[in-house]
Design an enzyme around this catalytic site. Structure first.
Site, PDB file in Angstrom:
ATOM      1  N   ASP A  40      -7.230   3.132  -3.010  1.00  0.00           N
ATOM      2  CA  ASP A  40      -7.925   3.228  -1.720  1.00  0.00           C
ATOM      3  C   ASP A  40      -8.148   4.698  -1.384  1.00  0.00           C
ATOM      4  OD1 ASP A  40      -8.938   2.970   0.823  1.00  0.00           O
ATOM      5  OD2 ASP A  40      -7.189   1.932   1.675  1.00  0.00           O
ATOM      6  N   LYS A  43      -1.186  -1.087  -4.443  1.00  0.00           N
ATOM      7  CA  LYS A  43      -2.352  -0.268  -4.091  1.00  0.00           C
ATOM      8  C   LYS A  43      -1.850   1.138  -3.864  1.00  0.00           C
ATOM      9  CE  LYS A  43      -4.740   0.211   0.393  1.00  0.00           C
ATOM     10  NZ  LYS A  43      -5.430  -0.558   1.454  1.00  0.00           N
ATOM     11  N   SER A  75       0.853  -1.184   0.000  1.00  0.00           N
ATOM     12  CA  SER A  75       0.000   0.000   0.000  1.00  0.00           C
ATOM     13  C   SER A  75       0.891   1.237   0.000  1.00  0.00           C
ATOM     14  CB  SER A  75      -0.889  -0.041   1.247  1.00  0.00           C
ATOM     15  OG  SER A  75      -1.622   1.152   1.390  1.00  0.00           O
ATOM     16  N   GLU A 102     -11.212   0.776  -3.321  1.00  0.00           N
ATOM     17  CA  GLU A 102     -11.465   0.539  -1.901  1.00  0.00           C
ATOM     18  C   GLU A 102     -12.074   1.777  -1.236  1.00  0.00           C
ATOM     19  OE1 GLU A 102      -7.950  -1.002  -0.035  1.00  0.00           O
ATOM     20  OE2 GLU A 102      -8.692  -0.703   2.005  1.00  0.00           O
ATOM     21  N   ASP A 158     -13.786  -1.409   3.226  1.00  0.00           N
ATOM     22  CA  ASP A 158     -12.860  -1.537   4.353  1.00  0.00           C
ATOM     23  C   ASP A 158     -13.574  -0.954   5.573  1.00  0.00           C
ATOM     24  OD1 ASP A 158     -10.880  -1.101   6.264  1.00  0.00           O
ATOM     25  OD2 ASP A 158      -9.427  -0.166   4.936  1.00  0.00           O
ATOM     26  N   GLY A 168      -4.256  -4.162   6.235  1.00  0.00           N
ATOM     27  CA  GLY A 168      -3.214  -3.920   7.223  1.00  0.00           C
ATOM     28  C   GLY A 168      -3.420  -2.590   7.921  1.00  0.00           C
ATOM     29  N   LYS A 185      -2.952   5.064  -2.550  1.00  0.00           N
ATOM     30  CA  LYS A 185      -3.931   5.889  -1.865  1.00  0.00           C
ATOM     31  C   LYS A 185      -4.329   7.015  -2.802  1.00  0.00           C
ATOM     32  CE  LYS A 185      -3.964   3.913   2.228  1.00  0.00           C
ATOM     33  NZ  LYS A 185      -5.202   3.430   2.868  1.00  0.00           N
ATOM     34  N   LYS A 205      -9.885  -6.826   8.137  1.00  0.00           N
ATOM     35  CA  LYS A 205      -8.846  -6.444   9.104  1.00  0.00           C
ATOM     36  C   LYS A 205      -9.340  -6.922  10.460  1.00  0.00           C
ATOM     37  CE  LYS A 205      -7.376  -2.124   6.886  1.00  0.00           C
ATOM     38  NZ  LYS A 205      -7.442  -0.647   6.972  1.00  0.00           N
TER      39      LYS A 205
HETATM   40  O1  OSB Z   1      -7.125   1.954   4.621  1.00  0.00           O
HETATM   41  O2  OSB Z   1      -6.098   0.147   4.351  1.00  0.00           O
HETATM   42  C1  OSB Z   1      -6.176   1.239   4.900  1.00  0.00           C
HETATM   43  C2  OSB Z   1      -3.042   1.875   7.018  1.00  0.00           C
HETATM   44  C3  OSB Z   1      -3.588   2.460   8.127  1.00  0.00           C
HETATM   45  C4  OSB Z   1      -4.945   2.678   8.160  1.00  0.00           C
HETATM   46  C5  OSB Z   1      -5.761   2.306   7.086  1.00  0.00           C
HETATM   47  C6  OSB Z   1      -5.201   1.694   5.960  1.00  0.00           C
HETATM   48  C7  OSB Z   1      -3.807   1.517   5.925  1.00  0.00           C
HETATM   49  C8  OSB Z   1      -3.107   0.959   4.770  1.00  0.00           C
HETATM   50  C9  OSB Z   1      -1.748   0.337   5.008  1.00  0.00           C
HETATM   51  O3  OSB Z   1      -3.513   1.033   3.627  1.00  0.00           O
HETATM   52  C10 OSB Z   1      -1.761  -1.141   4.915  1.00  0.00           C
HETATM   53  C11 OSB Z   1      -0.499  -1.769   5.481  1.00  0.00           C
HETATM   54  O4  OSB Z   1       0.435  -1.944   4.721  1.00  0.00           O
HETATM   55  O5  OSB Z   1      -0.482  -2.073   6.686  1.00  0.00           O
HETATM   56 MG    MG Z   2      -8.357   0.824   3.298  1.00  0.00          MG
END
Ligand code: OSB
Ligand code: MG
Length: 368
Positions: free
Chosen positions: A188, A161, A135, A213, A238, A290, A163, A262
């Protein structure tokens, strides 16, 4: 077995690079590490509530309060015999899923170690290695983004992925597709859009994305169902999915075609497995999300992702993608073919480096 003590540690670890999302920029990860002690065995868990209530309404302090005043008193100094019975002692506590999930994770490690089986085995996992993705936060320039993606692809990651947020969406996706036409790519938004942005979101439909996402409200299901009807690309929820009931509602309403599981967000591994099983029965792919976990939380995610219906690569990356040094040994690594080995040792299958853990501890409290 009797729970002799439970220790909470507020830890703070610096990220190797800042992580920018539509919710803000993280320079550090702050979580709670939980240790449950029983019959000479330590069970470890990680509560993924963050320092701020920007992703979830829970924070380190709300989790600490709920753990200390409501959850821990139901188990410390008491007998426990299995996970299901133990977590049922918290059924009357509404919400606070990350707090519950953190202690549940420590119990899973404890029970697995007691049975001398891996967490994966105890959960019913079927994979020896899992496919992993990465991510990537919002970057300052197109050049920075391309460089990051290229590096991760070279390391082996199976899917990328990025953001997004309004204004940083079509262009980065277009540019990535031009340079990497065939990679598994997903975006995302962390709830940064509303239905008013429909035309902008619809443009993302042209880039063969694996999924989009959480584009809309962080607790919304209904508006996502309206959006999903108009998109070819699957929506993956999510933030909006807190339980099996939410997953059923979202799927029956057609609000998504993929679910990000998660454990922290849904209240623990038990609920995660229920969602996984329901999705498998209904042919809905899931993947493990994650929360920038340390190796302790990561070990749980890796074990969970070894279950059968985790068919899409998770946000489970190598320790070094997050931290200069992780608090577990061995650290988690990614193979050249984009897989990560599922630990085979008992429980989480990795050792906690006590010295490093102490170094990153801001405060701790022991309950006995
Ligand atoms: O939206 O998936 C998410 C990290 C912190 C809070 C929300 C998210 C995330 C990530 C990182 O996208 C995922 C990771 O590599 O742990
Ligand atoms: Mg997410």
């Amino acid at each position: 077995m009797k729970v002799e003590s439970i220790e909470l540690r507020h830890i703070k670890m610096k990220l190797v690079s800042p992580f920018k999302t539509s919710m803000g920029t993280d320079f550090f990860v702050e979580h709670i590490i939980i240790k449950v002690q029983s019959d000479g065995i330590s069970g470890w868990g990680e509560c993924v509530a963050e320092g701020n209530p920007f992703y979830s309404s829970e924070t380190i302090n709300t989790s600490w309060h709920i753990l200390k005043d409501f959850i821990i008193p139901t188990v410390v100094g008491k007998k426990i015999s299995n996970i299901g019975e133990t977590i049922s002692r918290w059924n009357h506590i509404r919400g606070h899923r990350m707090a519950k999930a953190g202690l549940e994770a420590a119990l899973w490690d404890l029970f697995a170690k007691r049975k001398n089986v891996s967490l994966s085995k105890l959960m019913g996992g079927i994979r020896k290695k899992i496919d992993v993705g990465v991510s990537i936060g919002i970057q300052k320039s197109e050049k920075d983004l391309l460089k990051k993606v290229e590096g991760y692809i070279r390391e082996g990651y199976k899917r990328i992925k990025i953001k997004i947020e309004p204004g940083y969406d079509i262009n980065p996706v277009k540019s990535l597709r031009k340079h990497f036409p065939n990679i598994l790519l997903q975006v995302d938004a962390n709830s940064a859009y509303s239905l008013k942005d429909f035309n902008r979101i619809k443009k993302l439909d042209d880039y063969n994305l694996l999924l989009i996402e959480q584009p809309l409200g962080y607790e919304d299901i209904y508006q996502h169902s309206k959006l999903q009807r108009e998109l070819k690309t699957p929506i993956c929820l999510d933030e909006s999915i807190h339980s099996l009931d939410d997953a059923i509602a979202a799927l029956e309403l057609g609000a998504c075609r993929v679910i990000n599981i998660k454990p922290g967000r849904v209240g623990g591994f038990t609920e995660s497995i229920k969602i996984h099983n329901y999705c498998m029965k209904n042919k809905i792919p899931v993947w493990c999300g994650g929360m920038l976990e340390t190796g302790i939380g990561r070990a749980g995610n890796v074990a969970l992702a070894s279950l059968k219906n985790f068919t899409l690569p998770g946000d489970i990356s190598a320790s070094k993608r997050y931290f200069e040094q992780d608090i577990v040994e061995p650290e988690f690594t990614v193979n050249k073919d984009g897989t990560m080995k599922v630990p085979e040792g008992s429980g989480i299958g990795v050792e906690v480096n006590k010295k490093l853990l102490q170094k990153f501890t801001i405060s701790k409290e022991l309950f006995r």
